[in-house]
Design a protein around this motif. Structure first.
Motif, PDB file in Angstrom:
ATOM      1  N   VAL A 102      -8.602 -24.959   4.441  1.00 40.92           N
ATOM      2  CA  VAL A 102      -8.459 -24.953   5.313  1.00 40.92           C
ATOM      3  C   VAL A 102      -9.148 -23.630   5.809  1.00 40.92           C
ATOM      4  N   LEU A 103      -9.360 -22.571   5.409  1.00 41.21           N
ATOM      5  CA  LEU A 103     -10.078 -21.607   5.565  1.00 41.21           C
ATOM      6  C   LEU A 103     -10.889 -21.237   4.679  1.00 41.21           C
ATOM      7  N   GLN A 104     -12.009 -20.743   5.362  1.00 40.20           N
ATOM      8  CA  GLN A 104     -13.158 -19.927   4.560  1.00 40.20           C
ATOM      9  C   GLN A 104     -12.501 -18.046   4.273  1.00 40.20           C
ATOM     10  N   PRO A 105     -12.674 -17.815   3.010  1.00 42.67           N
ATOM     11  CA  PRO A 105     -12.143 -16.698   2.703  1.00 42.67           C
ATOM     12  C   PRO A 105     -13.525 -15.612   3.405  1.00 42.67           C
ATOM     13  N   LEU A 106     -12.638 -14.147   4.059  1.00 47.20           N
ATOM     14  CA  LEU A 106     -14.035 -12.980   4.600  1.00 47.20           C
ATOM     15  C   LEU A 106     -13.692 -12.666   3.326  1.00 47.20           C
ATOM     16  N   THR A 107     -15.385 -11.440   3.306  1.00 49.57           N
ATOM     17  CA  THR A 107     -16.139 -10.714   2.535  1.00 49.57           C
ATOM     18  C   THR A 107     -16.328  -9.478   2.607  1.00 49.57           C
ATOM     19  N   ALA A 108     -16.464  -8.849   1.554  1.00 52.42           N
ATOM     20  CA  ALA A 108     -17.069  -7.209   2.544  1.00 52.42           C
ATOM     21  C   ALA A 108     -17.629  -6.945   3.051  1.00 52.42           C
ATOM     22  N   GLU A 109     -19.135  -7.841   3.040  1.00 53.22           N
ATOM     23  CA  GLU A 109     -20.131  -7.977   4.012  1.00 53.22           C
ATOM     24  C   GLU A 109     -19.550  -8.381   5.541  1.00 53.22           C
ATOM     25  N   ASP A 110     -18.396  -9.562   5.169  1.00 55.57           N
ATOM     26  CA  ASP A 110     -18.512  -9.871   6.378  1.00 55.57           C
ATOM     27  C   ASP A 110     -17.265  -8.413   7.274  1.00 55.57           C
ATOM     28  N   PHE A 111     -16.582  -8.081   6.593  1.00 55.16           N
ATOM     29  CA  PHE A 111     -15.754  -6.461   7.582  1.00 55.16           C
ATOM     30  C   PHE A 111     -16.450  -5.782   7.564  1.00 55.16           C
ATOM     31  N   GLU A 112     -17.864  -5.556   6.639  1.00 61.58           N
ATOM     32  CA  GLU A 112     -18.756  -4.891   6.913  1.00 61.58           C
ATOM     33  C   GLU A 112     -20.024  -4.863   8.448  1.00 61.58           C
ATOM     34  N   ALA A 113     -19.700  -6.108   8.286  1.00 58.68           N
ATOM     35  CA  ALA A 113     -20.731  -6.481   9.652  1.00 58.68           C
ATOM     36  C   ALA A 113     -19.858  -6.777  10.820  1.00 58.68           C
ATOM     37  N   MET A 114     -18.574  -6.472  10.836  1.00 62.43           N
ATOM     38  CA  MET A 114     -17.725  -6.723  12.123  1.00 62.43           C
ATOM     39  C   MET A 114     -17.282  -5.141  12.672  1.00 62.43           C
ATOM     40  N   GLY A 115     -18.202  -3.463  11.518  1.00 61.36           N
ATOM     41  CA  GLY A 115     -17.846  -2.830  11.723  1.00 61.36           C
ATOM     42  C   GLY A 115     -16.315  -2.274  11.487  1.00 61.36           C
ATOM     43  N   VAL A 116     -15.414  -2.994  10.641  1.00 64.44           N
ATOM     44  CA  VAL A 116     -14.016  -3.111  10.510  1.00 64.44           C
ATOM     45  C   VAL A 116     -13.809  -2.440   8.689  1.00 64.44           C
ATOM     46  N   SER A 117     -12.734  -1.923   8.451  1.00 61.25           N
ATOM     47  CA  SER A 117     -12.317  -2.242   6.952  1.00 61.25           C
ATOM     48  C   SER A 117     -10.931  -2.033   6.551  1.00 61.25           C
ATOM     49  N   GLU A 118     -10.506  -2.224   5.619  1.00 58.45           N
ATOM     50  CA  GLU A 118      -9.184  -1.904   5.543  1.00 58.45           C
ATOM     51  C   GLU A 118      -8.617  -1.067   5.531  1.00 58.45           C
ATOM     52  N   ALA A 119      -9.197   0.268   5.411  1.00 54.08           N
ATOM     53  CA  ALA A 119      -8.724   1.774   5.477  1.00 54.08           C
ATOM     54  C   ALA A 119      -8.407   1.584   7.424  1.00 54.08           C
ATOM     55  N   ASP A 120      -8.732   0.738   8.502  1.00 54.22           N
ATOM     56  CA  ASP A 120      -8.849   0.881  10.296  1.00 54.22           C
ATOM     57  C   ASP A 120      -6.537   0.163  10.494  1.00 54.22           C
ATOM     58  N   TYR A 121      -6.684  -0.063   8.936  1.00 49.71           N
ATOM     59  CA  TYR A 121      -5.150  -1.550   9.070  1.00 49.71           C
ATOM     60  C   TYR A 121      -3.902  -0.844   8.300  1.00 49.71           C
ATOM     61  N   ALA A 122      -3.010  -1.353   9.258  1.00 46.47           N
ATOM     62  CA  ALA A 122      -1.900  -0.899   8.646  1.00 46.47           C
ATOM     63  C   ALA A 122      -1.410  -1.125   7.299  1.00 46.47           C
ATOM     64  N   LYS A 325     -25.262 -18.506  13.027  1.00 48.04           N
ATOM     65  CA  LYS A 325     -23.742 -18.799  13.828  1.00 48.04           C
ATOM     66  C   LYS A 325     -22.402 -18.120  12.944  1.00 48.04           C
ATOM     67  N   ARG A 326     -22.906 -17.276  11.458  1.00 42.84           N
ATOM     68  CA  ARG A 326     -21.677 -16.617  11.400  1.00 42.84           C
ATOM     69  C   ARG A 326     -21.699 -16.158  11.403  1.00 42.84           C
ATOM     70  N   ALA A 327     -23.140 -14.954  11.836  1.00 41.38           N
ATOM     71  CA  ALA A 327     -23.493 -13.699  12.366  1.00 41.38           C
ATOM     72  C   ALA A 327     -22.555 -13.550  13.939  1.00 41.38           C
ATOM     73  N   ALA A 328     -22.699 -14.446  14.855  1.00 39.27           N
ATOM     74  CA  ALA A 328     -22.450 -14.377  16.117  1.00 39.27           C
ATOM     75  C   ALA A 328     -20.658 -14.562  16.166  1.00 39.27           C
ATOM     76  N   VAL A 329     -20.002 -15.446  15.040  1.00 40.69           N
ATOM     77  CA  VAL A 329     -18.157 -15.368  14.585  1.00 40.69           C
ATOM     78  C   VAL A 329     -18.177 -14.019  14.366  1.00 40.69           C
ATOM     79  N   LEU A 330     -18.752 -13.189  13.266  1.00 41.19           N
ATOM     80  CA  LEU A 330     -18.305 -12.377  13.252  1.00 41.19           C
ATOM     81  C   LEU A 330     -18.655 -11.538  14.170  1.00 41.19           C
ATOM     82  N   GLU A 331     -19.249 -11.488  15.416  1.00 40.26           N
ATOM     83  CA  GLU A 331     -19.403 -10.198  16.054  1.00 40.26           C
ATOM     84  C   GLU A 331     -18.573 -10.237  17.343  1.00 40.26           C
ATOM     85  N   VAL A 332     -17.428 -11.691  17.235  1.00 39.36           N
ATOM     86  CA  VAL A 332     -16.673 -12.203  17.978  1.00 39.36           C
ATOM     87  C   VAL A 332     -15.216 -11.673  17.146  1.00 39.36           C
ATOM     88  N   MET A 333     -15.290 -11.071  16.457  1.00 42.25           N
ATOM     89  CA  MET A 333     -13.969 -10.394  15.340  1.00 42.25           C
ATOM     90  C   MET A 333     -13.939  -9.807  16.141  1.00 42.25           C
TER      91      MET A 333
END
Length: 424
Positions: A102-122, A325-333
């Protein structure tokens, strides 16, 4: 002819403007399960996002019933291609969601578009939304359980440290002694716990297991090796507190909160989501001085159960999301993560590191005091049987309630739990 061409050019120009407007304005369909103080704060964040993105992106939000009803609706909606563009999801439910597709995977490009990375999280928080090396959601917070305490009662009985913390947080013996002193001083309930709801008490029990390096599941087997003994140890401590009159018995969730806020209980184990309750009551002049801190170390080291609210994108069947639409969703996240300081007023610990490291968050109490527990968090085992309102909760809850209330031997309860879990 010239006039016709002029009219034609004008029409084309108008259509072009209209088309540009449609492309510029994206409506993101949003589902969440957030009610109470959580719901109020999320609605404010959504309003703030819409105001900041006026003419570009609009979130159209719907709140559904928490728990099984929410996840059942997601599953059926995805199957017919009618799920939202984005939804809140518990990290503990992600293994089941992946199993269900039921879920779409998120890619490295998606996180880049969000402006976040793994290093930002515990690490534990990031891992909680990862299945087989693939991320399926963006963590928004962690919401662990904590120990609430009445500073006035503890201080009056000499049980408050110079730092304003309860005495006895470093060992089973010391914390039990603190509870005993409160009882001897005439406090009706030294500790309030949700002992009538085994699903809730799973959080406390699993924390005490983890303080012994216990695991609920090892290589696909439940309570393998000495893990059954560690679960027995956890249940034994809690039963001891009940038998000694140190902990409330057969207490449901609302009654637990009421015992603490009325001053009948000196301390309470509950989720960080009750922080707004305490804050609001104190602002109204209807509450004592209070605090909240990481759970006491009852066994070998600090460890606390937590879950995360996260943002996920449904894998709508037969309905592919457009790039716009995906770009908008990633902006929301990404925007929600970077503006999650306000979410902390709900008691939750924002998952995005730059927010919790900010001076504004570090001055926020009691959040800043208990946020250190992110270094000691443990999440549900990664199995489709785990997670909020999952079958593991139901099986264990059946035996937790009678055991915690002194009506069943801990070792006997664990034997039954081991049998039923592995039978699943």
């Amino acid at each position: 002819m010239t006039k016709q061409l002029t009219y034609g050019a004008a029409a084309l120009a108008a259509l072009s403007i209209m088309a540009g407007s449609v492309q510029a304005q994206e409506t993101v369909i949003w589902w969440d399960f957030l009610s109470g103080g959580d719901g109020v704060r999320m609605k404010q964040l959504i309003d703030d996002f819409n105001a900041a993105h006026e003419g570009e992106i609009t979130i159209d939000a719907t709140t559904l019933e928490w728990g099984v009803p929410f996840y059942s609706k997601v599953q059926t909606s995805v199957a017919v291609g009618e799920a939202p563009d984005i939804m809140t999801y518990h990290a503990s439910r992600i293994p089941l969601a992946v199993d269900q597709g039921v879920l779409q995977p998120l890619t490295a490009e998606d996180f880049e578009a969000m402006g976040v990375s793994e290093a930002d999280y515990a690490p534990a928080t990031w891992d909680a939304v990862t299945v087989d090396g693939q991320q399926y959601a963006l963590p928004f917070d962690t919401h662990p359980i904590v120990l609430y305490y009445n500073k006035d009662i503890l201080e009056a009985n000499g049980l408050l440290t110079e730092d304003g913390l309860p005495v006895g947080l470093d060992s089973r013996e010391a914390f039990t002694d603190t509870l005993m002193q409160l009882k001897e001083a005439g406090v009706q309930f030294p500790l309030a716990s949700v002992t009538a709801d085994g699903n809730f008490m799973f959080r406390t029990i699993y924390s005490l297991m983890a303080q012994q390096d216990g695991e609920l599941m090892t290589d696909g087997e439940f309570l393998a090796g000495d893990n059954a003994e560690k679960l027995t140890n956890a249940l034994s401590v809690l039963q001891e507190w009940t038998n000694e009159g140190l902990q409330s018995t057969y207490t449901d969730y609302p009654a637990t909160v009421a015992l603490f806020t009325s001053g009948e209980a000196a301390m309470m184990i509950n989720g960080v989501w009750e922080v707004p309750t305490m804050t609001d009551l104190q602002e109204q002049g209807n509450l004592f001085e209070w605090g909240a801190v990481e759970l006491p170390v009852i066994f070998d080291h600090a460890a606390t159960y937590a879950d995360s609210h996260a943002f996920a994108i449904p894998a709508n069947q037969g309905s592919e999301m457009t790039p716009e639409k995906r770009a908008a969703v990633l902006e929301v996240m990404g925007w929600m993560a970077q503006n999650s300081l306000f979410w902390a007023t709900a008691g939750h610990i924002p998952a995005y590191g730059p927010v919790t490291e900010s001076a504004d968050y570090q001055s926020m109490e009691p959040n800043a005091t208990y946020s250190s527990l992110t270094e000691n968090m443990i999440f549900d085992p990664k199995t489709p049987l785990a997670g909020v309102a999952g079958p593991i909760f139901d099986v264990m809850a059946t035996y937790f309630v009678p055991t915690l209330n002194g009506e069943m031997d801990p070792a006997e309860a664990v034997d039954e739990i081991v049998y039923e879990l592995n039978d699943m």
